[in-house]
Design a protein around this motif. Sequence first.
Motif, short mmCIF file in Angstrom:
data_model
loop_
_atom_site.label_atom_id
_atom_site.label_comp_id
_atom_site.label_asym_id
_atom_site.label_seq_id
_atom_site.Cartn_x
_atom_site.Cartn_y
_atom_site.Cartn_z
N TYR B 270 0.83 -1.22 0.00
CA TYR B 270 0.00 0.00 0.00
C TYR B 270 0.87 1.26 0.00
O TYR B 270 1.83 1.35 0.77
N GLU B 271 0.49 2.23 -0.84
CA GLU B 271 1.17 3.54 -0.95
C GLU B 271 2.48 3.53 -1.72
O GLU B 271 3.07 4.59 -1.96
N GLU B 273 4.58 3.53 -4.83
CA GLU B 273 4.37 3.77 -6.26
C GLU B 273 5.41 4.76 -6.78
O GLU B 273 6.24 5.25 -6.02
N THR B 319 -0.64 -5.05 1.95
CA THR B 319 -0.71 -4.86 0.50
C THR B 319 -1.85 -3.91 0.12
O THR B 319 -2.74 -3.63 0.91
N LYS B 320 -1.77 -3.45 -1.11
CA LYS B 320 -2.81 -2.57 -1.64
C LYS B 320 -4.17 -3.26 -1.56
O LYS B 320 -5.16 -2.65 -1.16
N ASN B 324 -7.27 -1.84 0.46
CA ASN B 324 -8.41 -1.33 -0.30
C ASN B 324 -9.71 -2.05 0.07
O ASN B 324 -10.80 -1.47 -0.04
#
Lengths: 405, 405
Positions: B270-271, B273, B319-320, B324
């Motif tokens: 997550y985050e 990028e 994780t994303k 999410n």
Amino acid sequence: MKATGVVVEYNPFHNGHLHHLTETKKTSEADLVIACMSGHFLQRGEPALVSKWARTKMALAAGVDIVIELPYAFATQHAETFAKGSISLLREIGCESFCFGSEDGGLSAFEKTVELILNNRSAYNASVKNYMKEGLSYPSALSNAFKDLEGSEKLIDLSKPNNILGFHYIEARNNAAPDLKAFTITRESAGYHDEHFASPSIASATSIRKNLFDPEQEESVINRYIPSATHGILEHYKKEFGGYHRWENYWPLLQYKIMSSSPSQLREIYEIEEGIENRMIESSKSAISFEDFMKRVKSKRYTWTRLQRMALHILTNTTKSEMNERHAAPSYIRLLGMNKTGQQYLNKMKKSLELPLVSKLSSADKNDIHLDMKAAEIYSLGLSSNEVKKKLLHQEWSQPPILMG
Amino acid sequence: MKATGVVVEYNPFHNGHLHHLTETKKTSEADLVIACMSGHFLQRGEPALVSKWARTKMALAAGVDIVIELPYAFATQHAETFAKGSISLLREIGCESFCFGSEDGGLSAFEKTVELILNNRSAYNASVKNYMKEGLSYPSALSNAFKDLEGSEKLIDLSKPNNILGFHYIEARNNAAPDLKAFTITRESAGYHDEHFASPSIASATSIRKNLFDPEQEESVINRYIPSATHGILEHYKKEFGGYHRWENYWPLLQYKIMSSSPSQLREIYEIEEGIENRMIESSKSAISFEDFMKRVKSKRYTWTRLQRMALHILTNTTKSEMNERHAAPSYIRLLGMNKTGQQYLNKMKKSLELPLVSKLSSADKNDIHLDMKAAEIYSLGLSSNEVKKKLLHQEWSQPPILMG
């Protein structure tokens, strides 16, 4: 110049290795000995006591002429792949022969064994499967199936670790390097796994390591079993890097890795299958040491060694796809060290080598050396201070092959 | 019974929090105060000094009536999601109002700010984008874009952290809980990030933590800024668990995780990028501490806080897809502690709650609490001995809500 090869780990180099080396020179009548040595992590799924560089120095000091590295993709594998990689590298670097130590001795027994299994492959495989269904571990099943096959004609005892390796060396030789001549030398006194000293000058590496980690042991005891060069190199490493490497140093990292991973993430790791990932996740939460963890995960189905290799691949985050891409055959020869004779040999040989000879990591193909580089990074994290971690990691990049004498 | 809510971290509970609590009771005229508190990891992407349980005791000792946990999926997020989760939980547990501290004070200024941005959303967004293209970090771009928007009519300074949070509280309230009454109280003396003591009795949590980690500071200095109950709880925690939690404790794990991951594995976090994963992998190899690592990764593009949250999600392997799935709205209310008044309130309220009230982890939906459980596991690894790690982890499963008084 005629070269002969040996496949080694030297963890650490001891008098038994010295005996094997002397006998190899005598038996093969070669001009030089090339050792194909595991890097930072070993076949039993363990970190080496000291780095590949320190172990290369031990080998050269004892009279090995060239040391090349058996890459992670072969060094940390079951006997078949381990043997395939090392025999292939010895052939690639031009050896005319190789010489392995075994419990039973007698080359023809090994050759007959390989032939017997080859000729009865399907019956043998079926028998292995049956024994495993009965709950035996893979190595025990192999050894039992072979006992059935050989009948009254006793060949070799396939439950002994060096015999298993020897069997696979001969098999790999037959498959990929039929011109490579094989010799075998009976190991002196100490069994591979022996934890106690039995002979006046030869002890297993296992018992030597046990002694090195025991604060109550006198140093002088060990010196009976290792050459003085090994002793000096061990002492120097301890001083330079603050201690030896052992699984317990990596336990906090392994515990964290397993605890923070999902079962499906662990299943991407090489060798992880059949639900062992769930058992590992549960055990990681209650275990208070690596040994405790292993005991919780251990079952009749898996040998300690196989579980240790699984733990190692988790620690190094080595995935199935990374490994499958690389363990068919070595794609480079990493030169760790040599003496003058070795250098002379390589100068003559270099042009005829088919694989790239890697002296400096910085000039190597990044994809080729990926797993070895990652292994070196993780290996460095087993040291206790940030400064020496960085130093060891830097060595991996900057160290040219060690030149001795 | 009328309940009012506060959103807190109490890291640790200090006199500034006590002031806010007293003013909240006065201003809201409620019968009880419910605190929605971050768990083991905080909004700035840091581990809390001491566990959620110790911080719950501090809150109850100071007069908070009920403490519920803001789940990891909201607690470790930028202001908007943090505010959305906490306001939603305060509404779900039946608060009629909530009260936040801010640098500027004055509720109408916050309400006008939210309205002004809502009415000029597209111009505002375009302006934010432009400022970011110029190289400003996201918070600076927001604050500058708002300055342009408000023109000469000065409302609130959106570069101040508590004002940003306040803005998002009001926005979240307007969107999801329009009946929830809002109050704001001007923070006394200390800025959120202040590292030095400025007032005779009120200091920022940052300066208190700095002091706690400084071996040369006298204990008596800190006691001017924290209630004696906080002092006792901190001392007890240190004795029971061997020390406080700080990022540096987790550095060996973070370094290992980043070093052993491939760029594509890090991009699943997550985050992570825009190539920051490559910069992190490179920096992990040279850095010798968490602070050193952060300085190497820091650039104008990212605030320290945002990078710290990225590091935290890497550490917890969040994780994303895991995030999410969970950060739209809280799916449970985790009860950490209460006093008699709180218990009375909950007994009346319980039946009308729409979300499950989780008192014991073992009876909760495993998928709901997955991220919090994982966070508790990783948080425990920041302690120094295997015994206390296990103890803290066990507490997460077995600890019923703390009942005080």
